[in-house]
Design an enzyme around this catalytic site. Structure first.
Site, PDB file in Angstrom:
ATOM      1  NE  ARG A 131       1.987 -12.386   0.988  1.00  0.00           N
ATOM      2  CZ  ARG A 131       2.685 -11.294   0.693  1.00  0.00           C
ATOM      3  NH1 ARG A 131       2.652 -10.244   1.508  1.00  0.00           N
ATOM      4  NH2 ARG A 131       3.418 -11.245  -0.408  1.00  0.00           N
ATOM      5  CE  LYS A 178       0.153  -5.541   3.902  1.00  0.00           C
ATOM      6  NZ  LYS A 178      -1.139  -6.110   3.461  1.00  0.00           N
TER       7      LYS A 178
END
Length: 279
Positions: free
Chosen positions: A257, A217
């Site tokens: 995840r 991210k």
């Protein structure tokens, strides 16, 4: 359908399978069914506990697709992988998509809206008994950046997640079927993400399994920026992702995840041995 969450004796590793043309890290690579199936089997062979199949990008600024497009992307993949014996979750905010995927063999609902995007999602979770991952969310991708305003991000995210949990329980979802996710990067800027990770134990202390989705991210790219201040691209964020996986596991996260299963599986396995003091 088995409704139990995986419990491998360490932090669960959820492998990301984006059946989309526009996801931030691997958009388009697995849009074709054959490519998606091959990648899912590769992640499973590397030790993934769950394959998370999504047919709509939730990257910041992404445009929405209609429900039928999402179903058309997800169902052929879910149906085949479930028949092959893989443990699947469906990454969707739409009740119709979740219901179709569960009918096709998915076992878990991963709802980045925490039930806010579609009021019928709670009914699907309650009636099917499928575990429901409730992520902290304030709005769809096109709006999320302007919604990243907090006085105390940890306290506010906890309060807003608690409200989603209470709504799920009121709708008849069993407490043991609920997982929470602080929603890194969703209506969050980098300082918010780091604050949430720093206080991850406060989410674990809420009494529900906690999923952490940090993989590749923006806040990692910003941390690893070059001398000119250019964020490191997603492809160069894998070591940092594995580091977050290890630290999240050590802090008590139920699952992570991730895009690269092998690195994070090694990381959470090390964290588990560290905590036990033996192999």
């Amino acid at each position: 359908m088995s409704s139990a969450l995986p419990s491998p004796g360490r932090c669960v590793v959820m492998g990301v399978l984006n059946v989309t043309p526009d996801s931030f890290s691997d958009g388009g690579r697995y849009l074709g069914v054959d490519a998606a199936l091959a990648h899912a089997h590769d992640m499973w062979a590397r030790g993934a506990d769950i394959i998370d199949v999504g047919g709509e990008s939730t990257r910041p600024g992404a445009a929405r697709v209609d429900a039928q497009t999402e179903i058309d992307r997800v169902l052929p993949v879910v149906r085949t992988l479930a028949a092959d014996g893989l443990h699947l979750s469906v990454d969707t905010t739409r009740a119709a998509v979740a219901e179709a995927a569960l009918d096709a063999g998915a076992r878990v609902i991963n709802d980045v809206s925490g039930g806010l995007a579609d009021p019928d999602m709670a009914k699907v979770a309650a009636t099917t008994g499928a575990p429901w991952i409730l992520m902290h969310w304030r709005g769809h991708s096109r709006d999320m950046n302007r919604l990243a305003q907090y006085d105390d991000v940890v306290a506010e995210v906890r309060t807003e997640l608690r409200a989603r949990v209470d709504a799920a329980l009121a709708a008849g979802v069993a407490q043991e079927r609920i997982v929470i996710d602080p929603g890194l990067g969703f209506a969050k800027h980098a300082p918010h993400d780091w604050a949430l990770l720093h206080e991850l134990r406060s989410f674990v202390d809420m009494g529900f399994p906690v999923l952490v989705g940090a993989s590749r991210k923006r806040f990692l790219g910003r941390l690893l920026a070059d001398e000119q201040g250019e964020p490191r691209p997603p492809s160069g964020r894998e070591d940092a992702t594995a580091a977050v996986s290890a630290l999240a596991a050590a802090a008590g996260a139920w699952g992570v995840r991730v895009h690269s299963v092998g690195a994070s599986l090694d990381a959470v396995t090390v964290a588990a041995a560290w905590q036990r003091g033996h192999e």
